[in-house]
Design a protein around this motif. Sequence first.
Motif, mmCIF file in Angstrom:
data_model
loop_
_atom_site.group_PDB
_atom_site.id
_atom_site.type_symbol
_atom_site.label_atom_id
_atom_site.label_comp_id
_atom_site.label_asym_id
_atom_site.label_seq_id
_atom_site.Cartn_x
_atom_site.Cartn_y
_atom_site.Cartn_z
ATOM 1 N N PHE A 134 -9.203 -23.425 16.869
ATOM 2 C CA PHE A 134 -9.177 -24.562 17.784
ATOM 3 C C PHE A 134 -8.671 -24.072 19.136
ATOM 4 O O PHE A 134 -7.663 -23.381 19.201
ATOM 5 N N ASN A 135 -9.360 -24.448 20.203
ATOM 6 C CA ASN A 135 -8.904 -24.103 21.537
ATOM 7 C C ASN A 135 -7.662 -24.932 21.865
ATOM 8 O O ASN A 135 -7.602 -26.119 21.585
ATOM 9 N N TRP A 136 -6.657 -24.283 22.474
ATOM 10 C CA TRP A 136 -5.421 -24.975 22.808
ATOM 11 C C TRP A 136 -4.974 -24.483 24.182
ATOM 12 O O TRP A 136 -4.231 -23.529 24.300
ATOM 13 N N GLY A 137 -5.459 -25.108 25.194
ATOM 14 C CA GLY A 137 -5.126 -24.683 26.550
ATOM 15 C C GLY A 137 -6.064 -23.611 27.041
ATOM 16 O O GLY A 137 -7.099 -23.323 26.454
ATOM 17 N N ARG A 138 -5.675 -23.014 28.151
ATOM 18 C CA ARG A 138 -6.550 -22.045 28.800
ATOM 19 C C ARG A 138 -6.606 -20.702 28.085
ATOM 20 O O ARG A 138 -7.637 -20.054 28.037
ATOM 21 N N LYS A 139 -5.478 -20.256 27.553
ATOM 22 C CA LYS A 139 -5.440 -18.912 26.973
ATOM 23 C C LYS A 139 -4.946 -18.867 25.536
ATOM 24 O O LYS A 139 -4.689 -17.795 25.014
ATOM 25 N N MET A 140 -4.783 -19.999 24.900
ATOM 26 C CA MET A 140 -4.246 -20.015 23.542
ATOM 27 C C MET A 140 -5.209 -20.703 22.582
ATOM 28 O O MET A 140 -6.031 -21.510 22.990
ATOM 29 N N GLY A 141 -5.047 -20.377 21.301
ATOM 30 C CA GLY A 141 -5.829 -21.009 20.256
ATOM 31 C C GLY A 141 -4.987 -21.202 19.015
ATOM 32 O O GLY A 141 -4.023 -20.482 18.787
ATOM 33 N N VAL A 142 -5.350 -22.191 18.212
ATOM 34 C CA VAL A 142 -4.709 -22.430 16.925
ATOM 35 C C VAL A 142 -5.706 -22.009 15.855
ATOM 36 O O VAL A 142 -6.873 -22.407 15.895
ATOM 37 N N ASN A 143 -5.261 -21.205 14.911
ATOM 38 C CA ASN A 143 -6.125 -20.671 13.862
ATOM 39 C C ASN A 143 -5.674 -21.187 12.502
ATOM 40 O O ASN A 143 -4.489 -21.145 12.187
ATOM 41 N N ILE A 144 -6.641 -21.635 11.715
ATOM 42 C CA ILE A 144 -6.390 -22.062 10.336
ATOM 43 C C ILE A 144 -7.371 -21.300 9.461
ATOM 44 O O ILE A 144 -8.574 -21.314 9.729
ATOM 45 N N GLY A 145 -6.864 -20.629 8.423
ATOM 46 C CA GLY A 145 -7.747 -19.820 7.596
ATOM 47 C C GLY A 145 -7.355 -19.787 6.134
ATOM 48 O O GLY A 145 -6.198 -20.015 5.772
ATOM 49 N N LEU A 146 -8.344 -19.486 5.305
ATOM 50 C CA LEU A 146 -8.151 -19.268 3.869
ATOM 51 C C LEU A 146 -8.641 -17.875 3.527
ATOM 52 O O LEU A 146 -9.662 -17.432 4.058
ATOM 53 N N GLY A 147 -7.920 -17.217 2.640
ATOM 54 C CA GLY A 147 -8.336 -15.874 2.302
ATOM 55 C C GLY A 147 -7.715 -15.382 1.014
ATOM 56 O O GLY A 147 -7.261 -16.165 0.172
ATOM 57 N N LEU A 148 -7.673 -14.083 0.901
ATOM 58 C CA LEU A 148 -7.163 -13.412 -0.276
ATOM 59 C C LEU A 148 -6.263 -12.279 0.196
ATOM 60 O O LEU A 148 -6.598 -11.581 1.142
ATOM 61 N N SER A 149 -5.110 -12.119 -0.414
ATOM 62 C CA SER A 149 -4.226 -10.989 -0.123
ATOM 63 C C SER A 149 -4.088 -10.161 -1.387
ATOM 64 O O SER A 149 -3.729 -10.685 -2.441
ATOM 65 N N VAL A 150 -4.386 -8.881 -1.277
ATOM 66 C CA VAL A 150 -4.349 -7.971 -2.419
ATOM 67 C C VAL A 150 -3.313 -6.890 -2.137
ATOM 68 O O VAL A 150 -3.352 -6.246 -1.088
ATOM 69 N N VAL A 151 -2.371 -6.705 -3.078
ATOM 70 C CA VAL A 151 -1.305 -5.722 -2.937
ATOM 71 C C VAL A 151 -1.298 -4.843 -4.177
ATOM 72 O O VAL A 151 -1.293 -5.338 -5.300
ATOM 73 N N ASP A 152 -1.289 -3.535 -3.970
ATOM 74 C CA ASP A 152 -1.210 -2.556 -5.051
ATOM 75 C C ASP A 152 0.260 -2.183 -5.245
ATOM 76 O O ASP A 152 1.006 -2.051 -4.284
ATOM 77 N N TYR A 153 0.692 -2.040 -6.493
ATOM 78 C CA TYR A 153 2.069 -1.622 -6.755
ATOM 79 C C TYR A 153 2.118 -0.769 -8.014
ATOM 80 O O TYR A 153 1.213 -0.786 -8.834
ATOM 81 N N THR A 154 3.198 -0.009 -8.152
ATOM 82 C CA THR A 154 3.377 0.923 -9.265
ATOM 83 C C THR A 154 4.558 0.482 -10.117
ATOM 84 O O THR A 154 5.599 0.086 -9.593
ATOM 85 N N THR A 155 4.386 0.539 -11.431
ATOM 86 C CA THR A 155 5.479 0.233 -12.358
ATOM 87 C C THR A 155 5.612 1.369 -13.375
ATOM 88 O O THR A 155 4.673 2.114 -13.611
ATOM 89 N N ASP A 156 6.784 1.465 -13.964
ATOM 90 C CA ASP A 156 7.014 2.434 -15.037
ATOM 91 C C ASP A 156 6.699 1.772 -16.366
ATOM 92 O O ASP A 156 7.110 0.646 -16.615
ATOM 93 N N ARG A 157 5.968 2.496 -17.217
ATOM 94 C CA ARG A 157 5.652 1.968 -18.548
ATOM 95 C C ARG A 157 6.510 2.685 -19.588
ATOM 96 O O ARG A 157 6.593 3.906 -19.594
ATOM 97 N N TYR A 158 7.129 1.885 -20.432
ATOM 98 C CA TYR A 158 7.987 2.414 -21.493
ATOM 99 C C TYR A 158 7.436 1.970 -22.848
ATOM 100 O O TYR A 158 6.775 0.955 -22.969
ATOM 101 N N ASP A 159 7.743 2.745 -23.850
ATOM 102 C CA ASP A 159 7.421 2.383 -25.228
ATOM 103 C C ASP A 159 8.687 2.616 -26.039
ATOM 104 O O ASP A 159 9.685 3.106 -25.525
#
Length: 191
Positions: A134-159
Amino acid sequence: MKRLLFILILISTVATVEAKQPKRGYRGFLEWSSSIRSEVFDEDEFTHKKQREAMFCAGLSTSHGYQINQVFFVGAGINLECLCNNFEFIAPVFLQGRADFLFGKFTPFADLRIGYNLVPDSEIYLSPTIGYRFNWGRKMGVNIGLGLSVVDYTTDRYDYIVTGPDSYEMYFVKKEHNVMAFFTFRVGIDF
């Protein structure tokens, strides 16, 4: 009735707002994000049912870069989000590519963030988003979005090995790479 009235007002607002494309040069973003994920845990040993829990994240991000032309932006930024369920953090630095389109008065955008998470035992960060500006004034805008965030992580596996009727011994097996994917809602300003 109130929902219908709200939707009609929203549609009329979107249809009458004059869209302006971003100008060539410096451009910055400040955004708030909220993410949700449903996580399945191991079976409960008494009921043999899988445990499911919703995980929530909230945080802020900022990115700065260069608007190449009226459509394409490239930049870099940092994001800080807190996993509200267990107070863990996600802190990626990322490269950002964005395309702002103009179809009459309709101004959708597509955004892609690729980066590295600064939190220990974590590596890759990827977040594609689509939304509306959305335009908001001369040099600014408002943004609304939907998406996906994917994060990789490491864990220790025990038995474990049973060493007696009421005892067992744990041992390290290996490091495992896992992925968390969150549905993300973003709202912010560009300047």
